[in-house]
Structures are given as C-alpha cells and as structure tokens.
Design a protein around this motif. Sequence first.
Motif, PDB file in Angstrom:
ATOM      1  N   TYR A  47       0.863  -1.176   0.000  1.00 49.27           N
ATOM      2  CA  TYR A  47       0.000   0.000   0.000  1.00 49.27           C
ATOM      3  C   TYR A  47       0.900   1.227   0.000  1.00 49.27           C
ATOM      4  CZ  TYR A  47       1.273   0.237   4.948  1.00 49.27           C
ATOM      5  OH  TYR A  47       1.986   0.317   6.120  1.00 49.27           O
ATOM      6  N   ARG A  48       0.315   2.392  -0.171  1.00 52.17           N
ATOM      7  CA  ARG A  48       1.094   3.620  -0.116  1.00 52.17           C
ATOM      8  C   ARG A  48       0.550   4.522   0.977  1.00 52.17           C
ATOM      9  NH1 ARG A  48       4.980   5.594  -3.079  1.00 52.17           N
ATOM     10  NH2 ARG A  48       4.662   4.094  -4.773  1.00 52.17           N
ATOM     11  N   ASP A  49       1.310   4.639   2.040  1.00 52.36           N
ATOM     12  CA  ASP A  49       1.056   5.554   3.155  1.00 52.36           C
ATOM     13  C   ASP A  49      -0.028   5.078   4.123  1.00 52.36           C
ATOM     14  OD1 ASP A  49       3.023   7.291   2.136  1.00 52.36           O
ATOM     15  OD2 ASP A  49       1.547   8.319   0.878  1.00 52.36           O
ATOM     16  N   ASN A  50      -1.143   4.566   3.619  1.00 48.76           N
ATOM     17  CA  ASN A  50      -2.240   4.232   4.522  1.00 48.76           C
ATOM     18  C   ASN A  50      -2.874   2.886   4.175  1.00 48.76           C
ATOM     19  OD1 ASN A  50      -2.533   6.750   6.195  1.00 48.76           O
ATOM     20  ND2 ASN A  50      -2.799   7.654   4.170  1.00 48.76           N
ATOM     21  N   PHE A  51      -3.100   2.074   5.214  1.00 45.92           N
ATOM     22  CA  PHE A  51      -3.833   0.817   5.074  1.00 45.92           C
ATOM     23  C   PHE A  51      -4.518   0.533   6.393  1.00 45.92           C
ATOM     24  CE2 PHE A  51      -3.951  -3.810   5.807  1.00 45.92           C
ATOM     25  CZ  PHE A  51      -4.837  -4.155   4.789  1.00 45.92           C
ATOM     26  N   ASP A  52      -5.762   0.126   6.336  1.00 49.41           N
ATOM     27  CA  ASP A  52      -6.530  -0.192   7.536  1.00 49.41           C
ATOM     28  C   ASP A  52      -6.676  -1.698   7.652  1.00 49.41           C
ATOM     29  OD1 ASP A  52      -8.238  -0.437   9.669  1.00 49.41           O
ATOM     30  OD2 ASP A  52      -9.677   1.057   8.947  1.00 49.41           O
ATOM     31  N   ALA A  53      -6.075  -2.284   8.711  1.00 52.33           N
ATOM     32  CA  ALA A  53      -6.124  -3.730   8.892  1.00 52.33           C
ATOM     33  C   ALA A  53      -7.536  -4.243   9.111  1.00 52.33           C
ATOM     34  CB  ALA A  53      -5.246  -4.134  10.075  1.00 52.33           C
ATOM     35  N   ALA A  54      -8.476  -3.350   9.417  1.00 49.55           N
ATOM     36  CA  ALA A  54      -9.866  -3.784   9.603  1.00 49.55           C
ATOM     37  C   ALA A  54     -10.401  -4.437   8.342  1.00 49.55           C
ATOM     38  CB  ALA A  54     -10.732  -2.595   9.995  1.00 49.55           C
ATOM     39  N   GLY A  55      -9.937  -3.987   7.191  1.00 52.77           N
ATOM     40  CA  GLY A  55     -10.382  -4.585   5.934  1.00 52.77           C
ATOM     41  C   GLY A  55      -9.975  -6.036   5.822  1.00 52.77           C
ATOM     42  N   LEU A  56      -8.764  -6.350   6.270  1.00 54.35           N
ATOM     43  CA  LEU A  56      -8.300  -7.736   6.237  1.00 54.35           C
ATOM     44  C   LEU A  56      -9.066  -8.579   7.251  1.00 54.35           C
ATOM     45  CD1 LEU A  56      -6.420  -9.913   5.206  1.00 54.35           C
ATOM     46  CD2 LEU A  56      -4.640  -9.044   6.746  1.00 54.35           C
ATOM     47  N   ARG A  57      -9.331  -8.034   8.412  1.00 51.94           N
ATOM     48  CA  ARG A  57     -10.107  -8.774   9.408  1.00 51.94           C
ATOM     49  C   ARG A  57     -11.507  -9.093   8.878  1.00 51.94           C
ATOM     50  NH1 ARG A  57      -7.921  -4.718  13.012  1.00 51.94           N
ATOM     51  NH2 ARG A  57      -6.171  -5.578  14.190  1.00 51.94           N
ATOM     52  N   ALA A  58     -12.065  -8.166   8.140  1.00 48.38           N
ATOM     53  CA  ALA A  58     -13.430  -8.329   7.649  1.00 48.38           C
ATOM     54  C   ALA A  58     -13.570  -9.466   6.639  1.00 48.38           C
ATOM     55  CB  ALA A  58     -13.920  -7.017   7.033  1.00 48.38           C
ATOM     56  N   VAL A  59     -12.439  -9.874   6.027  1.00 52.75           N
ATOM     57  CA  VAL A  59     -12.508 -10.997   5.089  1.00 52.75           C
ATOM     58  C   VAL A  59     -12.969 -12.261   5.815  1.00 52.75           C
ATOM     59  CG1 VAL A  59     -11.152 -12.463   3.544  1.00 52.75           C
ATOM     60  CG2 VAL A  59     -10.752  -9.990   3.587  1.00 52.75           C
ATOM     61  N   GLY A  60     -12.609 -12.380   7.091  1.00 56.93           N
ATOM     62  CA  GLY A  60     -13.107 -13.499   7.890  1.00 56.93           C
ATOM     63  C   GLY A  60     -12.212 -14.709   7.960  1.00 56.93           C
ATOM     64  N   TRP A  61     -11.002 -14.622   7.425  1.00 55.40           N
ATOM     65  CA  TRP A  61     -10.090 -15.752   7.545  1.00 55.40           C
ATOM     66  C   TRP A  61      -9.673 -15.921   9.006  1.00 55.40           C
ATOM     67  CZ3 TRP A  61      -7.133 -13.228   2.998  1.00 55.40           C
ATOM     68  CH2 TRP A  61      -7.630 -13.704   1.779  1.00 55.40           C
ATOM     69  N   PRO A  62      -9.681 -17.130   9.549  1.00 52.78           N
ATOM     70  CA  PRO A  62      -9.293 -17.328  10.943  1.00 52.78           C
ATOM     71  C   PRO A  62      -7.806 -17.074  11.153  1.00 52.78           C
ATOM     72  CG  PRO A  62      -9.693 -19.439   9.861  1.00 52.78           C
ATOM     73  CD  PRO A  62     -10.132 -18.389   8.900  1.00 52.78           C
ATOM     74  N   GLY A  63      -7.499 -16.493  12.314  1.00 53.16           N
ATOM     75  CA  GLY A  63      -6.102 -16.216  12.642  1.00 53.16           C
ATOM     76  C   GLY A  63      -5.959 -14.911  13.382  1.00 53.16           C
ATOM     77  N   GLU A  64      -4.750 -14.397  13.401  1.00 56.77           N
ATOM     78  CA  GLU A  64      -4.422 -13.162  14.117  1.00 56.77           C
ATOM     79  C   GLU A  64      -4.023 -12.088  13.117  1.00 56.77           C
ATOM     80  OE1 GLU A  64      -0.970 -11.569  17.198  1.00 56.77           O
ATOM     81  OE2 GLU A  64      -1.528 -13.699  17.183  1.00 56.77           O
ATOM     82  N   VAL A  65      -4.674 -10.941  13.191  1.00 55.52           N
ATOM     83  CA  VAL A  65      -4.401  -9.814  12.290  1.00 55.52           C
ATOM     84  C   VAL A  65      -3.939  -8.629  13.129  1.00 55.52           C
ATOM     85  CG1 VAL A  65      -5.344  -8.230  10.575  1.00 55.52           C
ATOM     86  CG2 VAL A  65      -6.145 -10.608  10.648  1.00 55.52           C
ATOM     87  N   SER A  66      -2.739  -8.145  12.872  1.00 57.64           N
ATOM     88  CA  SER A  66      -2.210  -7.014  13.637  1.00 57.64           C
ATOM     89  C   SER A  66      -2.580  -5.700  12.959  1.00 57.64           C
ATOM     90  CB  SER A  66      -0.693  -7.109  13.762  1.00 57.64           C
ATOM     91  OG  SER A  66      -0.051  -6.636  12.583  1.00 57.64           O
ATOM     92  N   ASP A  67      -2.456  -4.624  13.711  1.00 56.38           N
ATOM     93  CA  ASP A  67      -2.605  -3.295  13.141  1.00 56.38           C
ATOM     94  C   ASP A  67      -1.279  -2.833  12.554  1.00 56.38           C
ATOM     95  OD1 ASP A  67      -5.325  -2.889  13.801  1.00 56.38           O
ATOM     96  OD2 ASP A  67      -4.765  -2.439  15.878  1.00 56.38           O
ATOM     97  N   ILE A  68      -1.322  -1.790  11.747  1.00 63.57           N
ATOM     98  CA  ILE A  68      -0.101  -1.202  11.211  1.00 63.57           C
ATOM     99  C   ILE A  68       0.775  -0.740  12.374  1.00 63.57           C
ATOM    100  CG2 ILE A  68       0.850   0.731   9.896  1.00 63.57           C
ATOM    101  CD1 ILE A  68      -0.341  -1.342   8.117  1.00 63.57           C
ATOM    102  N   GLY A  69       2.059  -1.079  12.311  1.00 62.74           N
ATOM    103  CA  GLY A  69       3.004  -0.663  13.335  1.00 62.74           C
ATOM    104  C   GLY A  69       3.145  -1.604  14.504  1.00 62.74           C
ATOM    105  N   ALA A  70       2.317  -2.640  14.572  1.00 60.40           N
ATOM    106  CA  ALA A  70       2.332  -3.534  15.732  1.00 60.40           C
ATOM    107  C   ALA A  70       3.630  -4.324  15.845  1.00 60.40           C
ATOM    108  CB  ALA A  70       1.150  -4.490  15.671  1.00 60.40           C
ATOM    109  N   TRP A  71       4.288  -4.562  14.726  1.00 58.18           N
ATOM    110  CA  TRP A  71       5.540  -5.321  14.759  1.00 58.18           C
ATOM    111  C   TRP A  71       6.753  -4.399  14.788  1.00 58.18           C
ATOM    112  CZ3 TRP A  71       4.443  -9.679  10.595  1.00 58.18           C
ATOM    113  CH2 TRP A  71       3.372 -10.462  11.039  1.00 58.18           C
ATOM    114  N   GLY A  72       6.536  -3.097  14.646  1.00 58.05           N
ATOM    115  CA  GLY A  72       7.612  -2.124  14.754  1.00 58.05           C
ATOM    116  C   GLY A  72       8.479  -2.035  13.511  1.00 58.05           C
ATOM    117  N   GLY A  73       9.149  -0.892  13.350  1.00 59.18           N
ATOM    118  CA  GLY A  73      10.154  -0.733  12.304  1.00 59.18           C
ATOM    119  C   GLY A  73       9.638  -0.897  10.893  1.00 59.18           C
ATOM    120  N   VAL A  74      10.559  -1.254   9.985  1.00 56.94           N
ATOM    121  CA  VAL A  74      10.183  -1.419   8.581  1.00 56.94           C
ATOM    122  C   VAL A  74       9.303  -2.647   8.396  1.00 56.94           C
ATOM    123  CG1 VAL A  74      12.196  -0.214   7.682  1.00 56.94           C
ATOM    124  CG2 VAL A  74      12.325  -2.677   8.063  1.00 56.94           C
TER     125      VAL A  74
END
Length: 250
Positions: A47-74
């Motif tokens: 993506y460029r500059d902005n992405f909302d992880a809520a869109g990925l969560r809404a797909v409904g695939w089971p698992g863990e979805v983090s927000d932007i920046g949750a893993w830190g760094g690049v």
Amino acid sequence: MRTDDDFVAHVADRLAALPGVVAVSLGGSRAQGTHGPDSDWDFALYYRDNFDAAGLRAVGWPGEVSDIGAWGGVFNGGAWLTIDGRAVDVHYRDLTVIENELAEAEQGRFRWEPLAFHLAGIPSYLVVGELAVSRVLRGELPKPAFPDAMRTVAPPIWRRQADLGLRYARASYAPRGRVTETAGALATAAMQTAHAILAARGEWVTNEKRLLERAGLREMDTIITRLSPDSNVLAEQIDAARHILETAGA
C-alpha cells in the motif's frame, strides 16, 4: 480443495481488493522454489502511506491480524492466518517506506532492527530484498538489484557486531562458566557474519532460516555442541568460533 495455483490466485484477488492495496506478491520459499510440502505461504500486500487492517479482518479468515506498526520498524505488521487449511502469513508493506529504504541502500546506508524470530535482527534493506526475490501476483512492483554501495559498506558493519559480541562473551561469559549466554553470543555472531558474507556477494537475505547454509557456516553447530560449564572449554570454543567467522568468506 483448491490446487496451489488456484489457491494463490484466490488469496491474491482477495488481498488486492482490499482498500488501499496497490500490489500483492508471493514471497518466501514458495516464490523461490525451495519449499517443502509443509511450508507456509508468504503473501505481502503493498500500500502507499495508509492501510486499515480492519479490511483484512473483515474478510473473515481465521487467525491473528495485527494493526499497522504492531511489529515495529520497517517490518511493520501483518497477519497469521489459516486459509483453506493452509498456514498463511500476510505482511504489510508501505511502498513509500520501501522506496526510501531503497534510496538509502543505494547510498550504502542502513540500520539494524530487532525482530521476533531473528537472532541477528534485520537490516532495514530487508524489505527491499523482498521485492527482488518475490513473485508479483497483482499490480506492479520494482525488482531492485543489490546496491554496489551496500556490498562495500554492510560487511564490515556486520562483522564488527559479531566481533564485539564474541569479545564480550570471552571476557564476561567464559570466565563465569555461562553456557547459555555463550551459546547465544555464538549463534548471534554466526548470523551476523552470514549477513556480512551474503552482503559482500550481493545476495539478498529475507530471513535466517537458511542463512548459515548459504554462508557456509554450518560448522558453527560443532562449536555449539562442544560447550560445557568449564571456563577453559568456553574460552577455547569462543576462540575457535572467532577463527571460523573471521576467515569465512575471505
């Protein structure tokens, strides 16, 4: 169950349809043809500059979805999912950040960042290397070559980090019989030296899974298995490791 090709197309289409996504790639062993039957699937959404992880969560695939920046760094976030019974990793990649890291790498500049599952941490140019070795599935992405400047600058930086760690282990861990600490220092120094060797060759590194094999440093396994609480043994093995690492790739 979908074939592998149909599975890849299905996931790529869903990821590409998310708001803000401009490209999707397949990375890791699946892209490079080094995978085994149990290997997971590594996708990256760009993506460029902005992405909302809520869109990925809404797909409904089971698992863990983090927000932007949750893993830190690049390496700034992603998801661990199960799709059609397959283990899937999805990584978030900001093209603006990556273009900046590419420009920095071309000038021979990079920084080191800690990252889970990586003993030596990662260089900031890792996200550039991902572009070079991945397979673009949707959209368009650059495919950069390893910068000449980085081949000169990175190896001595990595080697100095390895040397400092071993010197500290020799002075502080060995005399006290600290086996675990010594083993950690040896393993970390081996990974750092492997980064140095591959950078000198102009080869991208995107994880540590095969790093020692690629660098010809599997001999370090023997050093690790010789460790014992005897301070003399620890000192001897640290010295042996230093000789291996200092001469490797010369």
